[in-house]
Design an enzyme around this catalytic site. Sequence first.
Site, PDB file in Angstrom:
ATOM      1  N   LYS A   1       0.824  -1.203   0.000  1.00 13.23           N
ATOM      2  CA  LYS A   1       0.000   0.000   0.000  1.00 13.23           C
ATOM      3  C   LYS A   1       0.863   1.261   0.000  1.00 13.23           C
ATOM      4  O   LYS A   1       0.650   2.186  -0.794  1.00 13.23           O
ATOM      5  CB  LYS A   1      -0.915  -0.001   1.223  1.00 13.23           C
ATOM      6  CG  LYS A   1      -1.651   1.319   1.417  1.00 13.23           C
ATOM      7  CD  LYS A   1      -2.083   1.528   2.847  1.00 13.23           C
ATOM      8  CE  LYS A   1      -2.577   2.963   3.021  1.00 13.23           C
ATOM      9  NZ  LYS A   1      -2.857   3.312   4.408  1.00 13.23           N
ATOM     10  N   ASN A   2       1.854   1.320   0.904  1.00 15.15           N
ATOM     11  CA  ASN A   2       2.639   2.548   1.052  1.00 15.15           C
ATOM     12  C   ASN A   2       3.455   2.865  -0.206  1.00 15.15           C
ATOM     13  O   ASN A   2       3.618   4.027  -0.566  1.00 15.15           O
ATOM     14  CB  ASN A   2       3.563   2.444   2.270  1.00 15.15           C
ATOM     15  CG  ASN A   2       2.789   2.440   3.581  1.00 15.15           C
ATOM     16  OD1 ASN A   2       1.631   2.854   3.623  1.00 15.15           O
ATOM     17  ND2 ASN A   2       3.399   1.973   4.651  1.00 15.15           N
TER      18      ASN A   2
ATOM     19  N   ARG B   1      -4.626  10.804   3.671  1.00 21.87           N
ATOM     20  CA  ARG B   1      -3.356  11.413   4.023  1.00 21.87           C
ATOM     21  C   ARG B   1      -2.331  11.299   2.895  1.00 21.87           C
ATOM     22  O   ARG B   1      -1.531  12.205   2.663  1.00 21.87           O
ATOM     23  CB  ARG B   1      -2.796  10.769   5.297  1.00 21.87           C
ATOM     24  CG  ARG B   1      -1.516  11.446   5.768  1.00 21.87           C
ATOM     25  CD  ARG B   1      -1.067  10.999   7.133  1.00 21.87           C
ATOM     26  NE  ARG B   1       0.124  11.731   7.508  1.00 21.87           N
ATOM     27  CZ  ARG B   1       0.141  12.940   8.014  1.00 21.87           C
ATOM     28  NH1 ARG B   1      -0.995  13.586   8.201  1.00 21.87           N
ATOM     29  NH2 ARG B   1       1.275  13.545   8.314  1.00 21.87           N
TER      30      ARG B   1
ATOM     31  N   ASP C   1      -5.394   8.049   9.534  1.00 23.43           N
ATOM     32  CA  ASP C   1      -5.583   7.423  10.838  1.00 23.43           C
ATOM     33  C   ASP C   1      -5.480   8.435  11.966  1.00 23.43           C
ATOM     34  O   ASP C   1      -4.688   9.382  11.912  1.00 23.43           O
ATOM     35  CB  ASP C   1      -4.510   6.348  11.064  1.00 23.43           C
ATOM     36  CG  ASP C   1      -4.708   5.157  10.156  1.00 23.43           C
ATOM     37  OD1 ASP C   1      -5.862   4.832   9.882  1.00 23.43           O
ATOM     38  OD2 ASP C   1      -3.704   4.560   9.733  1.00 23.43           O
TER      39      ASP C   1
ATOM     40  N   ASP D   1       4.272   0.225  11.732  1.00 24.71           N
ATOM     41  CA  ASP D   1       2.977  -0.285  11.287  1.00 24.71           C
ATOM     42  C   ASP D   1       2.689  -1.701  11.781  1.00 24.71           C
ATOM     43  O   ASP D   1       1.552  -2.174  11.665  1.00 24.71           O
ATOM     44  CB  ASP D   1       2.890  -0.262   9.760  1.00 24.71           C
ATOM     45  CG  ASP D   1       2.630   1.132   9.217  1.00 24.71           C
ATOM     46  OD1 ASP D   1       2.256   2.012  10.004  1.00 24.71           O
ATOM     47  OD2 ASP D   1       2.806   1.348   8.006  1.00 24.71           O
TER      48      ASP D   1
END
Length: 434
Positions: free
Chosen positions: A22-23, A97, A121, A319
């Site tokens: 994802k990142n 974000r 988040d 994470d």
Amino acid sequence: MSTFQIEGGYKLNGTIEPQGAKNEALQVICATLLTNQDVYIENIPEIRDVLKLIEILGKLGVQTERIEKGKYLFNASEINIDFLKTKEYAELAASLRGSIMIIGPLLARFGRGFIPQPGGDKIGRRRVDTHFIGFQKLGAKFEFDADNHWFSISAEKMKGTYMLLDEASVTGTANILMAAVLADGTTTIYNAACEPYLQQLSKMLVAMGAKITGIGSNLLVIEGTSGLKGCSHRILPDMIEVGSFIGLAAMTASNITIKNVGLEHLGIIPASFRRLGINVEQKKDNLVVKDTEHYEIDSYIDGSIMTIADAPWPGLTPDLLSVFLVVATQAKGSVLIHQKMFESRLFFVDKLIDMGAQIILCDPHRATVIGLDRKHCLRATNMTSPDIRAGIALLIAALSAKGKSTIHNIEQIDRGYENIDARLNSLGAKITRL
């Protein structure tokens, strides 16, 4: 608002493969704004946050085509900068974000960019100063509308310079890097983040014609160029999902094989789980987790309680600390979980305490876990997911608890984990999406 209903207490078995990271996806998709040529990206995770970013780029004028599952074509030849001033853009960008990383490419190619204060988040303060200080060092002008929480940045032409980042921010480094590749002259970024996501972004930019040295280190040197071309890029497996699956296997005393994990990019994640006593075996590019009915936490040489703490790469990613904390609840022994980066990320432990876990929340950054060694099973309960990583940790806890648990606000989990209920059900889990 959607809900998971989980019938826990069952052992799982089988093979599962991690989604794309994802990142990394959020970074490389933003990088498509740097060129007017076609960019192909494979292994894109089709999760809420990534799809929302693709939607934002589409409304900005980027032509996007889903060629097949996980493979997309992007072409940013016709960008409508005026979309950045619309209410629709403000609402979309404020809820994601990762959208802040469109600013670097837009500033580099079009000389300006606007963005509302990013969302994401609720895990504590997540300042964005590093991004805009870096842009200012490159010669950009920064303005902040405090009343409306709106950032704007502009520059006729940026010039390369030396900068020491005040923190090794992953998204900050990515944003500044993308701005610097089209600046005049040489830019040196010291204290740069060097996570695999940044390495992948750097390699993609090099494939597009950028000149970057120091990839994989905390010192990046960028020789600015006048333009970039298209390229093809494949996203790495998601190391956070890999770690989540290791934790899931341990908590449910299951035998699970995790395929195609990208082992060379996992850093100390497998070794850190082994410190909790978990049997993690490497077989080519697969990880096998088995024999986890009992696992015992290591202690230091002098017998003192071990600490698991996050750190900038190549340290342990923050994470995964939520998963480590949950896994420790059923281990033999005690461990101190130290979350250094975010001061609200451990607040979900009250839900685990309600389930019967023995946890002492020392302060916003530290929690001591006294492992139960499966002598007392966690109790099923009703709970709400506060963020992506706490959400997956609570799902793992619920799968290990006997009885029926309910997790509300699972949109948070969907932001980071693609089709997680169906994938875990294929291993024998009993998760119903309501």
